[in-house]
Motif scaffolding. Structure first.
Motif, mmCIF file in Angstrom:
data_model
loop_
_atom_site.group_PDB
_atom_site.id
_atom_site.type_symbol
_atom_site.label_atom_id
_atom_site.label_comp_id
_atom_site.label_asym_id
_atom_site.label_seq_id
_atom_site.Cartn_x
_atom_site.Cartn_y
_atom_site.Cartn_z
ATOM 1 N N LYS A 1 0.690 -2.084 0.485
ATOM 2 C CA LYS A 1 0.130 -0.573 0.063
ATOM 3 C C LYS A 1 0.715 1.046 -0.060
ATOM 4 N N ILE A 2 2.289 1.394 1.070
ATOM 5 C CA ILE A 2 2.763 2.067 1.046
ATOM 6 C C ILE A 2 3.154 2.545 -0.318
ATOM 7 N N ASN A 3 3.953 1.227 -1.474
ATOM 8 C CA ASN A 3 4.615 1.467 -2.529
ATOM 9 C C ASN A 3 3.462 1.733 -3.027
ATOM 10 N N ASP A 4 2.700 2.040 -3.857
ATOM 11 C CA ASP A 4 1.458 2.109 -4.799
ATOM 12 C C ASP A 4 0.748 3.859 -4.013
ATOM 13 N N SER A 5 1.202 4.025 -2.578
ATOM 14 C CA SER A 5 0.878 5.375 -2.295
ATOM 15 C C SER A 5 2.280 6.502 -3.430
ATOM 16 N N TYR A 6 2.770 6.259 -2.856
ATOM 17 C CA TYR A 6 3.811 6.630 -3.039
ATOM 18 C C TYR A 6 3.947 6.470 -5.015
ATOM 19 N N GLN A 7 4.053 5.837 -5.629
ATOM 20 C CA GLN A 7 3.680 6.335 -7.025
ATOM 21 C C GLN A 7 2.717 7.049 -6.819
ATOM 22 N N GLU A 8 1.887 7.026 -6.486
ATOM 23 C CA GLU A 8 0.862 8.630 -6.968
ATOM 24 C C GLU A 8 1.726 9.572 -6.876
ATOM 25 N N VAL A 9 2.662 9.642 -5.319
ATOM 26 C CA VAL A 9 3.328 10.881 -5.198
ATOM 27 C C VAL A 9 4.415 11.706 -6.549
ATOM 28 N N LEU A 10 4.599 10.284 -6.660
ATOM 29 C CA LEU A 10 6.091 10.424 -8.277
ATOM 30 C C LEU A 10 5.156 11.302 -9.371
ATOM 31 N N GLU A 11 3.712 10.285 -9.299
ATOM 32 C CA GLU A 11 2.969 11.384 -10.957
ATOM 33 C C GLU A 11 2.240 12.431 -10.620
ATOM 34 N N ALA A 12 1.800 12.839 -9.529
ATOM 35 C CA ALA A 12 0.976 13.943 -8.688
ATOM 36 C C ALA A 12 3.078 15.267 -8.973
#
Length: 232
Positions: free
Chosen positions: A178-189
């Motif tokens: 879940k944390i890794n998926d969340s940070y993928q969203e951070v990278l995209e944003a």
């Protein structure tokens, strides 16, 4: 997951002169609001180094935790609590960062009515395009802030879980995903935020040129600030 956040900042201009022509006072007002909006982001920029240091400290703590076995559970609990404290400090810094961006946005939006007062169509069109891109930048930051805040919450939950002696490995693995998926969203944003920042800086220069606003750039280029997070 390796995480790298690069936040670009606005370029700051120093006014040299403004050509005398119809509508000069309006252009001067727009210039003042634009550059004040940049200045109001100083706090946003200043948070970055501290956030980097806190991320590095948390990464070190995480590395120590995963090297320990259950025989060292007391040590795991202590290190996990330290990690939680670094996350809380990061959260506070992010709050300051957001306040800075919000203040910048409020100042920037003051140019909207002034743009309508511009008489030259080319100048007005450039100003509107610049305004639209900047508003998209603020929207991108809101998405970035939301994603990053969610990631901090998930990380804090992870360290809380690590303080439970009966926690199952499967639950930890699922949470780290879940944390890794969340940070993928951070990278995209973050990518969207940087794209709009670069585009805005360029459009602002074009607007100043069209409006005969002669400026010098304090640093020549917009600065980059790099944050790196732990591998999970």
């Amino acid at each position: 997951m390796p995480f790298k956040k690069i936040l670009m900042v606005l370029s700051l201009c120093l006014i040299v002169g403004l050509a005398a022509c119809s509508g000069s006072s309006t252009k001067e007002k727009i210039y003042d609001h634009l550059e004040k909006a940049v200045t109001l982001e100083d706090a946003f920029e200043k948070q970055q180094d501290t956030i980097v240091d806190l991320e590095k400290k948390e990464q070190e703590l995480y590395g120590k935790i995963i090297d320990l076995g259950m025989d060292d559970f007391d040590k795991i609990k202590d290190l996990s609590q330290q990690a939680i404290e670094t996350i809380e400090k990061r959260s506070n810094k992010v709050d300051v960062e957001k306040e800075s961006i919000t203040a910048s946005k409020e100042e920037f939006m003051k140019i909207e009515d002034l743009i309508d007062e511009l008489e030259d169509k080319d100048i007005k069109d450039k100003a509107k395009k610049m305004y639209d891109v900047m508003m998209k930048r603020y929207q991108a930051y809101d998405s970035l802030n939301k994603a990053y805040t969610t990631s901090l919450k998930l990380e804090k939950e992870l360290y809380t879980m690590l303080q439970k002696e009966d926690i199952e490995q499967e639950a930890l693995t699922e949470h780290i995903t879940k944390i890794n998926d969340s940070y993928q969203e951070v990278l995209e944003a973050n990518k969207a935020f940087n794209t709009h920042t670069t585009k805005y800086n360029k459009l602002k220069q074009e607007f100043y040129k069209a409006a005969d606003i002669e400026v010098e750039y304090e640093d020549g280029k917009s600065a980059d600030k790099k944050n790196s997070n732990k591998n999970q």
